[in-house]
Design an enzyme around this catalytic site. Structure first.
Site, PDB file in Angstrom:
ATOM      1  N   TYR A  77      41.484  30.022  25.005  1.00  0.00           N
ATOM      2  CA  TYR A  77      42.807  29.183  24.179  1.00  0.00           C
ATOM      3  C   TYR A  77      42.980  30.474  23.259  1.00  0.00           C
ATOM      4  O   TYR A  77      43.973  31.434  23.300  1.00  0.00           O
ATOM      5  CB  TYR A  77      42.361  28.356  22.590  1.00  0.00           C
ATOM      6  CG  TYR A  77      42.962  27.744  21.704  1.00  0.00           C
ATOM      7  CD1 TYR A  77      44.969  27.408  22.694  1.00  0.00           C
ATOM      8  CD2 TYR A  77      43.894  28.449  20.818  1.00  0.00           C
ATOM      9  CE1 TYR A  77      45.477  26.891  21.467  1.00  0.00           C
ATOM     10  CE2 TYR A  77      44.541  28.032  20.022  1.00  0.00           C
ATOM     11  CZ  TYR A  77      45.583  27.224  20.058  1.00  0.00           C
ATOM     12  OH  TYR A  77      46.744  27.235  19.762  1.00  0.00           O
TER      13      TYR A  77
ATOM     14  N   THR B  26      48.381  25.229  31.712  1.00  0.00           N
ATOM     15  CA  THR B  26      49.039  25.208  30.479  1.00  0.00           C
ATOM     16  C   THR B  26      48.916  26.238  29.761  1.00  0.00           C
ATOM     17  O   THR B  26      50.869  26.902  29.019  1.00  0.00           O
ATOM     18  CB  THR B  26      48.398  23.987  29.234  1.00  0.00           C
ATOM     19  OG1 THR B  26      48.782  23.012  30.738  1.00  0.00           O
ATOM     20  CG2 THR B  26      49.604  23.472  28.502  1.00  0.00           C
TER      21      THR B  26
HETATM   22  P1  NAD Z   1      50.147  19.054  19.750  1.00  0.00           P
HETATM   23  O1  NAD Z   1      49.512  18.639  20.538  1.00  0.00           O
HETATM   24  O2  NAD Z   1      50.893  17.850  18.910  1.00  0.00           O
HETATM   25  O3  NAD Z   1      51.224  19.297  20.104  1.00  0.00           O
HETATM   26  C1  NAD Z   1      51.556  19.564  21.550  1.00  0.00           C
HETATM   27  C2  NAD Z   1      52.765  19.052  22.475  1.00  0.00           C
HETATM   28  O4  NAD Z   1      52.426  19.654  24.288  1.00  0.00           O
HETATM   29  C3  NAD Z   1      52.344  18.216  23.003  1.00  0.00           C
HETATM   30  O5  NAD Z   1      53.665  17.294  22.868  1.00  0.00           O
HETATM   31  C4  NAD Z   1      51.514  18.196  24.649  1.00  0.00           C
HETATM   32  O6  NAD Z   1      51.758  16.303  24.965  1.00  0.00           O
HETATM   33  C5  NAD Z   1      52.437  19.247  24.426  1.00  0.00           C
HETATM   34  N1  NAD Z   1      51.770  19.184  25.997  1.00  0.00           N
HETATM   35  C6  NAD Z   1      50.633  19.784  26.395  1.00  0.00           C
HETATM   36  N2  NAD Z   1      50.466  20.308  27.271  1.00  0.00           N
HETATM   37  C7  NAD Z   1      51.622  20.805  28.113  1.00  0.00           C
HETATM   38  C8  NAD Z   1      51.964  20.382  29.710  1.00  0.00           C
HETATM   39  N3  NAD Z   1      50.712  21.074  30.583  1.00  0.00           N
HETATM   40  N4  NAD Z   1      53.749  20.375  29.997  1.00  0.00           N
HETATM   41  C9  NAD Z   1      54.307  19.689  28.919  1.00  0.00           C
HETATM   42  N5  NAD Z   1      53.688  19.245  27.876  1.00  0.00           N
HETATM   43  C10 NAD Z   1      53.114  19.559  26.977  1.00  0.00           C
HETATM   44  O7  NAD Z   1      50.163  20.031  19.230  1.00  0.00           O
HETATM   45  P2  NAD Z   1      50.612  21.205  17.571  1.00  0.00           P
HETATM   46  O8  NAD Z   1      49.930  21.150  16.893  1.00  0.00           O
HETATM   47  O9  NAD Z   1      52.206  20.648  17.719  1.00  0.00           O
HETATM   48  O10 NAD Z   1      50.618  22.794  18.301  1.00  0.00           O
HETATM   49  C11 NAD Z   1      52.436  23.314  19.015  1.00  0.00           C
HETATM   50  C12 NAD Z   1      51.969  24.167  19.393  1.00  0.00           C
HETATM   51  O11 NAD Z   1      51.292  25.572  17.990  1.00  0.00           O
HETATM   52  C13 NAD Z   1      51.321  24.907  20.517  1.00  0.00           C
HETATM   53  O12 NAD Z   1      51.147  26.058  20.956  1.00  0.00           O
HETATM   54  C14 NAD Z   1      50.216  25.293  19.847  1.00  0.00           C
HETATM   55  O13 NAD Z   1      48.754  26.139  20.476  1.00  0.00           O
HETATM   56  C15 NAD Z   1      50.316  26.339  18.406  1.00  0.00           C
HETATM   57  N6  NAD Z   1      49.573  26.667  17.188  1.00  0.00           N
HETATM   58  C16 NAD Z   1      48.994  24.986  16.926  1.00  0.00           C
HETATM   59  C17 NAD Z   1      48.504  24.873  15.636  1.00  0.00           C
HETATM   60  C18 NAD Z   1      47.836  24.556  14.472  1.00  0.00           C
HETATM   61  O14 NAD Z   1      47.175  24.411  13.561  1.00  0.00           O
HETATM   62  N7  NAD Z   1      48.438  22.244  14.594  1.00  0.00           N
HETATM   63  C19 NAD Z   1      47.601  26.494  15.474  1.00  0.00           C
HETATM   64  C20 NAD Z   1      48.044  27.228  15.867  1.00  0.00           C
HETATM   65  C21 NAD Z   1      49.158  27.764  16.738  1.00  0.00           C
HETATM   66  C1  UD1 Z   2      43.529  25.186  14.779  1.00  0.00           C
HETATM   67  C2  UD1 Z   2      44.232  25.078  15.743  1.00  0.00           C
HETATM   68  C3  UD1 Z   2      44.559  25.937  16.648  1.00  0.00           C
HETATM   69  C4  UD1 Z   2      44.932  27.085  16.689  1.00  0.00           C
HETATM   70  C5  UD1 Z   2      44.285  27.723  15.202  1.00  0.00           C
HETATM   71  C6  UD1 Z   2      44.928  28.814  14.557  1.00  0.00           C
HETATM   72  C7  UD1 Z   2      44.176  22.934  15.862  1.00  0.00           C
HETATM   73  C8  UD1 Z   2      43.732  21.297  16.775  1.00  0.00           C
HETATM   74  N1  UD1 Z   2      43.956  23.301  16.418  1.00  0.00           N
HETATM   75  O1  UD1 Z   2      42.007  25.527  15.540  1.00  0.00           O
HETATM   76  O2  UD1 Z   2      46.023  25.203  17.944  1.00  0.00           O
HETATM   77  O3  UD1 Z   2      45.194  27.509  16.766  1.00  0.00           O
HETATM   78  O4  UD1 Z   2      43.992  26.230  14.568  1.00  0.00           O
HETATM   79  O5  UD1 Z   2      43.918  28.899  13.383  1.00  0.00           O
HETATM   80  O6  UD1 Z   2      44.966  22.408  15.683  1.00  0.00           O
HETATM   81  N2  UD1 Z   2      35.416  20.953  11.616  1.00  0.00           N
HETATM   82  C9  UD1 Z   2      34.930  19.925  11.002  1.00  0.00           C
HETATM   83  N3  UD1 Z   2      34.908  18.667  11.208  1.00  0.00           N
HETATM   84  C10 UD1 Z   2      35.762  18.218  11.333  1.00  0.00           C
HETATM   85  C11 UD1 Z   2      37.088  18.969  12.578  1.00  0.00           C
HETATM   86  C12 UD1 Z   2      37.507  19.928  12.746  1.00  0.00           C
HETATM   87  O7  UD1 Z   2      34.020  20.403  10.006  1.00  0.00           O
HETATM   88  O8  UD1 Z   2      35.891  16.649  12.637  1.00  0.00           O
HETATM   89  C13 UD1 Z   2      35.922  21.684  11.728  1.00  0.00           C
HETATM   90  C14 UD1 Z   2      36.066  23.306  12.718  1.00  0.00           C
HETATM   91  O9  UD1 Z   2      34.504  23.111  13.509  1.00  0.00           O
HETATM   92  C15 UD1 Z   2      36.814  24.528  12.225  1.00  0.00           C
HETATM   93  C16 UD1 Z   2      37.587  23.205  11.040  1.00  0.00           C
HETATM   94  O10 UD1 Z   2      37.393  22.082  10.954  1.00  0.00           O
HETATM   95  O11 UD1 Z   2      35.543  25.317  11.539  1.00  0.00           O
HETATM   96  C17 UD1 Z   2      39.435  23.973  11.878  1.00  0.00           C
HETATM   97  O12 UD1 Z   2      38.858  23.158  12.549  1.00  0.00           O
HETATM   98  P1  UD1 Z   2      40.040  22.395  13.372  1.00  0.00           P
HETATM   99  O13 UD1 Z   2      41.410  21.797  12.522  1.00  0.00           O
HETATM  100  O14 UD1 Z   2      39.680  21.918  15.004  1.00  0.00           O
HETATM  101  O15 UD1 Z   2      41.286  24.125  14.091  1.00  0.00           O
HETATM  102  P2  UD1 Z   2      41.130  25.088  14.147  1.00  0.00           P
HETATM  103  O16 UD1 Z   2      39.716  25.220  15.594  1.00  0.00           O
HETATM  104  O17 UD1 Z   2      39.971  26.420  13.209  1.00  0.00           O
END
Ligand code: NAD
Ligand code: UD1
Length: 312
Positions: A148, A96
């Site tokens: 990732y 993905t």
């Molecule tokens: P999310 O899981 O809420 O959204 C991801 C979406 O992609 C979901 O709706 C899921 O159903 C869809 N998806 C997953 N695999 C798929 C596939 N194979 N085909 C079609 N759809 C698929 O996560 P999010 O937090 O909204 O993340 C959005 C983007 O931002 C991602 O690329 C993620 O890596 C990136 N990102 C997020 C964070 C964060 O802190 N949330 C930080 C850095 C980067």
């Molecule tokens: C997150 C994003 C990832 C993104 C990255 C960029 C999610 C799920 N992951 O990763 O997509 O690319 O930021 O910086 O949004 N933790 C706890 N207890 C919990 C959950 C988490 O201690 O119940 C800790 C984790 O071990 C970590 C920190 O909180 O140290 C943040 O974790 P998490 O929110 O999963 O995000 P990242 O791994 O930083």
């Protein structure tokens, strides 16, 4: 009025972006396989193609638009966003997170008779790995620790190919830790703020992996989607990459204190082993973002956490 495709538009960030683009009177098509996204996140007026982002036919169908005219641009957000999941489901998340992106870039190359369509896509702070030279600037040597992070770096490398060889213009944003309403708190793979906010509001204990002194740069989702939309509005060429961050550091212990204060509660913490491949310090430098787009993240942690707790 333009027509945009959002991959992952039923997810957390993608659905906020869909709301924003529709409010700005654009048309929106979403491609999502609903693996972590939810149908109820889809705005009523958005078109949905349920399919896999690594399936070229599904991506082509979504990019053709409902009228066959083709979309004007693509926001590529579909991914398995959990670092932890990429450890457990290595090959599946790779498909993905990397092949999905190449599939989107290839379809963007062929999308229109008039030429390739622009792509704004999500990279991640995870590409920096455990680099302590914070705040991190874009020209630091990438050294991802997780599958990732490696795949997100691969997306950036393919974006260069997309531009130099295939003529597809892209802008990549290295999101730091994004939070806000609608982020799913129910999975162990969810973002830490969504999990902690729900548990503190209910007075339940929280689990901290490690000592809780790990630091993150938390970015409010409203700022993220505003900046994504702004980037698309600019006519861009090349394959630039920008941090999307605040430059402010918050440890998990500090985060918990603030949440407890906002909720007026005190919860117990359970400390467990640190996650393998977890990053200790993740803070970005937003200077390039500011000088290029003439904007910054505007929502502070208190305001953003309050909005998260009230669901707005
Ligand atoms: P999310 O899981 O809420 O959204 C991801 C979406 O992609 C979901 O709706 C899921 O159903 C869809 N998806 C997953 N695999 C798929 C596939 N194979 N085909 C079609 N759809 C698929 O996560 P999010 O937090 O909204 O993340 C959005 C983007 O931002 C991602 O690329 C993620 O890596 C990136 N990102 C997020 C964070 C964060 O802190 N949330 C930080 C850095 C980067
Ligand atoms: C997150 C994003 C990832 C993104 C990255 C960029 C999610 C799920 N992951 O990763 O997509 O690319 O930021 O910086 O949004 N933790 C706890 N207890 C919990 C959950 C988490 O201690 O119940 C800790 C984790 O071990 C970590 C920190 O909180 O140290 C943040 O974790 P998490 O929110 O999963 O995000 P990242 O791994 O930083």
């Amino acid at each position: 009025m333009a027509h945009y495709l959002i991959t992952g538009g039923c997810g957390f960030i993608g659905s906020h972006l869909a709301d924003r683009l529709l409010a700005d009177r654009h048309r929106v098509t979403i491609l999502d396989n609903l693996s972590s996204g939810r149908l109820e996140n889809k705005p009523a007026t958005a078109r949905l193609v349920v399919g896999d982002v690594a399936d070229p036919d599904a991506v082509r169908e979504a990019m053709a638009g409902d009228d066959g005219e083709g979309v004007d641009g693509v926001f590529h957000l579909a991914a398995v966003a959990s670092v932890q999941k990429s450890r457990e489901l290595w090959a599946e998340t790779h498909r993905t997170n990397l092949l999905g992106t190449v599939t989107v870039f290839e379809a963007a190359r062929d999308a229109r008779r008039g030429g390739p369509v622009p792509v704004v896509y999500a990279s991640s702070a995870a590409i920096y790995g455990d680099n302590t030279n914070t705040p991190l600037k874009e020209d630091e040597l990438p050294r991802p620790l997780s599958a990732y992070g490696v795949d997100k770096l691969g997306c950036e490398m393919h974006a260069r190919v997309a531009w130099t060889i295939q003529g597809v213009p892209t802008v990549g944003f290295r999101f730091f830790n994004v939070y806000g309403p609608r982020q799913d708190p129910m999975s162990p793979y969810s973002g830490v703020i969504s999990i902690f906010a729900r548990r503190v509001a209910r007075g339940e204990d929280v689990e901290i992996h490690g000592d809780g002194q790990q630091v993150r740069d938390f970015v409010f989702v409203g700022d993220v989607v505003r900046i994504l939309a702004l980037a698309m509005e600019r006519r861009f060429a090349g394959a630039q990459v920008y941090n999307l961050c605040t430059g402010r550091a918050t440890s998990l212990v500090m985060l918990l204190e603030v949440l407890q204060e906002l909720c007026g509660s005190k919860v117990r913490r359970r400390h467990t082993e640190p996650r393998a491949g977890d990053i200790r310090m993740s803070i970005g430098d937003p200077s390039l973002l500011r000088s290029t787009f003439d904007t910054m993240c505007q929502v502070g942690l208190l305001q953003g956490l309050s909005a998260t707790l009230t669901g707005r």
